[in-house]
Design an enzyme around this catalytic site. Sequence first.
Site, PDB file in Angstrom:
ATOM      1  N   SER A 196       0.832  -1.201   0.000  1.00 50.77           N
ATOM      2  CA  SER A 196       0.000   0.000   0.000  1.00 50.77           C
ATOM      3  C   SER A 196       0.867   1.251   0.000  1.00 50.77           C
ATOM      4  CB  SER A 196      -0.892  -0.044   1.264  1.00 50.77           C
ATOM      5  OG  SER A 196      -1.635   1.128   1.416  1.00 50.77           O
TER       6      SER A 196
ATOM      7  N   LYS B 217     -17.044  13.850  -6.842  1.00 55.65           N
ATOM      8  CA  LYS B 217     -16.049  14.836  -7.240  1.00 55.65           C
ATOM      9  C   LYS B 217     -16.345  15.313  -8.672  1.00 55.65           C
ATOM     10  CE  LYS B 217     -13.473  13.401  -3.360  1.00 55.65           C
ATOM     11  NZ  LYS B 217     -12.587  12.462  -2.693  1.00 55.65           N
TER      12      LYS B 217
HETATM   13  C1  LIG Z   1     -12.735  11.455  -1.635  1.00 55.11           C
HETATM   14  C2  LIG Z   1     -11.954  10.208  -1.811  1.00 55.11           C
HETATM   15  C3  LIG Z   1     -12.543   8.963  -1.630  1.00 55.11           C
HETATM   16  C4  LIG Z   1     -13.924   8.826  -1.040  1.00 55.11           C
HETATM   17  O1  LIG Z   1     -14.943   9.208  -1.898  1.00 55.11           O
HETATM   18  P1  LIG Z   1     -16.340   9.691  -1.299  1.00 55.11           P
HETATM   19  O2  LIG Z   1     -17.315   9.483  -2.377  1.00 55.11           O
HETATM   20  O3  LIG Z   1     -16.143  11.136  -0.927  1.00 55.11           O
HETATM   21  O4  LIG Z   1     -16.615   8.859  -0.089  1.00 55.11           O
HETATM   22  C5  LIG Z   1     -11.827   7.835  -1.955  1.00 55.11           C
HETATM   23  N1  LIG Z   1     -10.553   7.925  -2.393  1.00 55.11           N
HETATM   24  C6  LIG Z   1      -9.934   9.113  -2.541  1.00 55.11           C
HETATM   25  C7  LIG Z   1      -8.529   9.156  -3.026  1.00 55.11           C
HETATM   26  C8  LIG Z   1     -10.608  10.291  -2.232  1.00 55.11           C
HETATM   27  O5  LIG Z   1      -9.994  11.464  -2.337  1.00 55.11           O
END
Ligand SMILES: *Cc1c(COP(=O)(O)O)cnc(C)c1O
Length: 402
Positions: free
Chosen positions: A142, A252
């Site tokens: 990891s 996002k």
């Molecule tokens: C934000 C994020 C997540 C989690 O996604 P959510 O939909 O906000 O729970 C997973 N991995 C990374 C790298 C992130 O930045």
Amino acid sequence: MSVSILENQRNAVLDTFGQKIDELKAGELYREFLPVGHLAADRGHTGYRGRKVQVWCSNDYLGMSQHPEVIQAQIDSTGRHGTGTGGSRNIAGTSTAHVELEDRLAAWHGKERALVFSSGYVANFETLSTLISAIDGLVVFSDSLNHRSLIEGIVRSGAKKHVFAHNDMADLESKLALYEADRPKLIVFESVYSMDGDTSPVSAVFDLAEKYNALTFLDETHSIGVRGPLGAGLSAEIDDHRATFVQGVFGKAIGTVGGYVAGPDTALDYVRSFAPGFIFTTALPQAAMDATLRSLRLVQEGDALRAELAAKTELMKAELRSRGIDFIDADSHLVPVMVPGGERVRRVSRQLLEEHDIYVQPINFPSVARGGERFRVTVAPFRTPEQIANFADAMQKCLQEN
Ligand SMILES: *Cc1c(COP(=O)(O)O)cnc(C)c1O
């Protein structure tokens, strides 16, 4: 014991939380949540205490959460189907939109199957913990800067784990080489790391995975929508599709909510059948799936949006540079502006908000190392050159005064 003694004991237990919160505050680690109300009619702005404020730290990288067609898709679908699914995926919660979205996600990444989860966090946690614990003796490798959701999923699996230095292929190889070729292995990493905005050497990881007979799990959260043909992420950009599993989120660049994993059919069928956080939870609303489908189509057709995002990001960097503001010149759409000191970054943030109607959330430990406090600035495609110059002016002024 009398009632009052028991009550005192209960209160003493509860008091430990207050003590721990006091410790957080003393260590400048206490998190403030700013209650805001994003303004769909005025993209990139949010309502805060009756004022209109520009948001410069959003993960809604392309502004899709406020795209008129995406909004309309959600409204129309809500009108047809209502606000909730009323059940888990197993019990009346799987709509045709869930199925269509999973098919499209699998095709987007060139994988056999995809599964949608309530969030990206849940997708990572549930998939990793479920898959890893199913394979006897599997060893996990990891990256040291992996997202918390990846870390928690690995820890929950109980498997043996090696953390390799961030993006350090020599370190990764030295750890892979500790094991026989027939020992099951999984490498877990991200394509874009959002705190520094740097990208991983994706193909080099896949090369090592082949050499040492390892599976790979690639979190493309910060690259889907913004990188590659059809916005399919960094592995699409470099045309290297060897990842066993690809993970992405809707919250996002897609501008809605949820997360997913794409990969081999039988492995994800297993996750579908055994992951508690997939099974024992209410399915996301059909309207959210329909909005996501619409956004996904717009994002796939969004080469112009991606070009605009890249151009505005470069403009922001030029404006910061010309004012001598310290930032990481990363190979992505993320612009980390460095403001060391937990208290200082908070003061600068407060002044930007109160005097300039600019909202950037301070990023503190443990999200970044102590001394690495920063603003994680994002520049949406619709930002104007004037807005970007004004942002840099305000930042310069507040940094000088704090
Ligand atoms: C934000 C994020 C997540 C989690 O996604 P959510 O939909 O906000 O729970 C997973 N991995 C990374 C790298 C992130 O930045």
